[in-house]
Scaffold this motif. Sequence first.
Motif, PDB file in Angstrom:
ATOM      1  N   MET A 116       0.817  -1.208   0.000  1.00 12.44           N
ATOM      2  CA  MET A 116       0.000   0.000   0.000  1.00 12.44           C
ATOM      3  C   MET A 116       0.856   1.265   0.000  1.00 12.44           C
ATOM      4  SD  MET A 116      -2.979  -1.015  -0.372  1.00 12.44           S
ATOM      5  CE  MET A 116      -3.715  -2.650  -0.399  1.00 12.44           C
ATOM      6  N   LEU A 127      -2.204   3.265  -3.607  1.00 11.97           N
ATOM      7  CA  LEU A 127      -3.450   3.812  -3.074  1.00 11.97           C
ATOM      8  C   LEU A 127      -4.100   4.748  -4.092  1.00 11.97           C
ATOM      9  CD1 LEU A 127      -2.307   4.461   0.595  1.00 11.97           C
ATOM     10  CD2 LEU A 127      -4.032   2.805  -0.142  1.00 11.97           C
ATOM     11  N   ASP A 128      -3.291   5.527  -4.798  1.00 11.64           N
ATOM     12  CA  ASP A 128      -3.848   6.385  -5.853  1.00 11.64           C
ATOM     13  C   ASP A 128      -4.520   5.545  -6.935  1.00 11.64           C
ATOM     14  OD1 ASP A 128      -3.039   8.693  -4.606  1.00 11.64           O
ATOM     15  OD2 ASP A 128      -1.220   8.939  -5.800  1.00 11.64           O
ATOM     16  N   ALA A 138      -5.782   2.518  -6.584  1.00 13.46           N
ATOM     17  CA  ALA A 138      -7.009   1.932  -6.036  1.00 13.46           C
ATOM     18  C   ALA A 138      -8.123   2.974  -5.966  1.00 13.46           C
ATOM     19  CB  ALA A 138      -6.735   1.358  -4.648  1.00 13.46           C
ATOM     20  N   ARG A 139      -7.759   4.204  -5.656  1.00 15.61           N
ATOM     21  CA  ARG A 139      -8.767   5.271  -5.606  1.00 15.61           C
ATOM     22  C   ARG A 139      -9.394   5.475  -6.993  1.00 15.61           C
ATOM     23  NH1 ARG A 139     -10.023   9.215  -1.911  1.00 15.61           N
ATOM     24  NH2 ARG A 139     -10.956  11.124  -2.762  1.00 15.61           N
ATOM     25  N   ALA A 169      -8.497  -2.680  -1.118  1.00 13.48           N
ATOM     26  CA  ALA A 169      -7.578  -1.578  -1.412  1.00 13.48           C
ATOM     27  C   ALA A 169      -8.348  -0.281  -1.621  1.00 13.48           C
ATOM     28  CB  ALA A 169      -6.736  -1.912  -2.640  1.00 13.48           C
ATOM     29  N   LEU A 194      -9.272   1.315   1.685  1.00 14.44           N
ATOM     30  CA  LEU A 194      -8.144   2.035   2.271  1.00 14.44           C
ATOM     31  C   LEU A 194      -7.938   3.379   1.583  1.00 14.44           C
ATOM     32  CD1 LEU A 194      -5.541  -0.861   2.688  1.00 14.44           C
ATOM     33  CD2 LEU A 194      -6.939   0.181   4.477  1.00 14.44           C
ATOM     34  N   ALA A 195      -8.053   3.372   0.263  1.00 14.36           N
ATOM     35  CA  ALA A 195      -7.788   4.588  -0.499  1.00 14.36           C
ATOM     36  C   ALA A 195      -8.840   5.664  -0.303  1.00 14.36           C
ATOM     37  CB  ALA A 195      -7.659   4.237  -1.985  1.00 14.36           C
ATOM     38  N   GLU A 197      -1.117  -1.928   6.733  1.00 19.36           N
ATOM     39  CA  GLU A 197      -1.734  -1.360   5.534  1.00 19.36           C
ATOM     40  C   GLU A 197      -2.625  -0.173   5.886  1.00 19.36           C
ATOM     41  OE1 GLU A 197      -1.796  -5.582   3.068  1.00 19.36           O
ATOM     42  OE2 GLU A 197      -3.486  -5.006   4.336  1.00 19.36           O
ATOM     43  N   THR A 233      -2.082   4.701   5.152  1.00 15.03           N
ATOM     44  CA  THR A 233      -2.977   5.674   4.545  1.00 15.03           C
ATOM     45  C   THR A 233      -2.910   6.992   5.323  1.00 15.03           C
ATOM     46  OG1 THR A 233      -4.945   5.218   5.899  1.00 15.03           O
ATOM     47  CG2 THR A 233      -4.513   3.732   4.042  1.00 15.03           C
TER      48      THR A 233
END
Length: 335
Positions: free
Chosen positions: A145, A150-151, A153-154, A246, A249-250, A267, A271
């Motif tokens: 992560m 994360l970007d 997954a967003r 994921a 989290l994002a 994880e 964030t």
Amino acid sequence: MQQSDPLAPSTDARATWVLSDGRAGNHRQAQALATTLGRAYTDRLIHPTVPWRWAAPRVLPFSTKAFAGPVRHVLEGREPAPQLVIGCGRQAALATRLLRRRGSHVIQILDPRVNLSAWDAVILPHHDRREGPNVVRIHGALHSMSPGALDAARSTFSTTLGSLSAPRIAVLLGGDTHKRPFDAEQALQAVQALASLGSLMVSTSRRTPAAVAAKLRTLPVLRDHLLWTGEADAQHAAAHFTNPYAGYLAWADAIVCSADSVSMLSEAAATTAPLYLLGTPGDDAPSRFAEELVVRGRAQWWSAESPAIAMTPVAPFNGLQTILTDLRQTPAFAR
């Protein structure tokens, strides 16, 4: 042609093997290290046979017969050894120590509970008390992560999760460990208390007791929120909806996480969402890491007596930031 430096980035997936027994926590950590090093890799799931499985990572006579497929071919000299092998878990530790004898550089993640000199490097969490010149310490667990992940997954879940009303609260539930049972009552209590504070994004894990997952599916307060207990939930959500972990989290403005998994806590802490812990402090590894996060100001324990949570972004905590530098300080990888 393989590069001379086994820690240098590489696009040759044949040069790096990632070994695990297939358990999600082990598999993800080994993959995360390869990705952090910038190396393409080949996954090798291993299932050693008895009696070698019982003794792993201790080497018994004829241990090469414990494995099948490419791993056995290399151990028997029928195929060249990969340049770098990364393993996680006790079963993988037997394979990595044997592959080192065939010429591979090997990194073992988690304590193999035998003499550590059998590996080039052993990655252990800070709360583990073993020492050695080839030991590399990390805070928490290896994971994938990163800010870039994360970007991504967003973006992937922008339609499904981006359409939820803010604030979005991710509730991540684990399960029983070998040292303590899962506190189902507190988990269900938290879900019901948090449902009035924002849009819930609830996810169970493979360890979550089936009775808890079943109860969550019947909770009236979750009818207007997202719940993921497995692939069967995809049919109740938007088209192409897959495991949203994921994405949770994002997109989370806050995360409430059961303190029974070092990987899951690591994880969540990576964030920018404030992190709240479910459970009670203890002396097992997840509890010790949870307390480390509390001491660092990155997390706090959730309580039914004070259920309100903050939604202001915080600085992420990622224990992988120095991993390459630390590996370079071990004798086998020093340059």
